[in-house]
Design a protein around this motif. Structure first.
Motif, PDB file in Angstrom:
ATOM      1  N   PRO A  81     -90.721   9.944  23.741  1.00  0.00           N
ATOM      2  CA  PRO A  81     -92.175  10.098  23.775  1.00  0.00           C
ATOM      3  C   PRO A  81     -92.761  10.397  25.155  1.00  0.00           C
ATOM      4  O   PRO A  81     -93.839  10.972  25.249  1.00  0.00           O
ATOM      5  N   ARG A  86     -89.184  13.965  28.696  1.00  0.00           N
ATOM      6  CA  ARG A  86     -88.898  15.079  27.781  1.00  0.00           C
ATOM      7  C   ARG A  86     -88.630  16.366  28.562  1.00  0.00           C
ATOM      8  O   ARG A  86     -87.707  17.118  28.254  1.00  0.00           O
ATOM      9  N   ASP A 100     -90.749  15.155  17.881  1.00  0.00           N
ATOM     10  CA  ASP A 100     -91.909  14.351  18.266  1.00  0.00           C
ATOM     11  C   ASP A 100     -92.052  13.059  17.478  1.00  0.00           C
ATOM     12  O   ASP A 100     -92.915  12.260  17.778  1.00  0.00           O
ATOM     13  N   SER A 101     -91.234  12.877  16.448  1.00  0.00           N
ATOM     14  CA  SER A 101     -91.413  11.725  15.571  1.00  0.00           C
ATOM     15  C   SER A 101     -90.070  11.120  15.183  1.00  0.00           C
ATOM     16  O   SER A 101     -89.109  11.843  14.900  1.00  0.00           O
TER      17      SER A 101
END
Length: 182
Positions: A81, A86, A100-101
């Motif tokens: 996150p 990232r 993203d999840s």
């Protein structure tokens, strides 16, 4: 001339899949992409074959760095996150599939990859968040009421129930991993 029928058949075979599933099925093994050489450790030879790495809270990629340093070949689905981490992760390992999840870590997204590549194992690695109450973790808990340890258990149990290859778990030694459970 290219065989357009074969191409159309392959394209239609993957058309119904999610973006993550298509990206994993098509991705190349992870590579180190920095100016310096990757540290090579002379341990016993790594297992032959490809492993699938599911890297939750991947940070800047220390798990991948270690696996490559001892000679493993891997395809990686990663979640991180923190925007700076990232960016670093993507620069170090451009072939990873970065999502993203945490909801993307499902057997449905892995199935096409597992069928196509026939890996020797699946490794679920979690470098659980440094701050158990950070904004991304707090938001995820509010939506799903799960701690980092519960996310890992959910992913491992869901994958283990569906695959015939070994499913391994690597948890970073983090003092707060269980501190924020429900």
């Amino acid at each position: 001339m290219p065989d357009t029928d074969a191409h159309d058949k392959a394209a239609s075979e993957y058309a119904h899949l999610s973006f993550t599933a298509r990206a994993l099925a098509a991705c190349k093994p992870v590579e180190w992409r920095q100016p310096g050489d990757l540290l090579q450790l002379s341990w016993a030879p790594a297992a032959r074959g490809l492993i699938v790495v599911l890297n939750l809270w991947a940070g800047i990629g220390s798990v991948l760095f270690g696996l490559l340093a001892i000679g493993f070949r891997a395809i990686c689905l990663a979640f991180e996150p923190d925007p700076d981490a990232r960016e670093t992760l993507r620069a170090n390992f451009p072939n990873i599939v970065l999502v993203d999840s945490l909801d993307e870590f499902s057997f449905g997204n892995l199935e096409p990859l597992l069928k196509r590549r026939n890996p020797i194992a699946v490794l679920v690695a979690a470098g659980c968040p440094r701050h158990g109450l950070s904004d991304p973790v707090t938001a995820a808990r509010a939506r799903n009421n799960r701690s980092p340890a519960e996310w890992v258990a959910t992913v491992v149990n869901g994958i283990r129930a569906e695959v015939s290859v070994p499913v391994l778990t690597l948890l970073e030694n983090e003092a707060g991993i269980n501190r924020h459970t429900s």
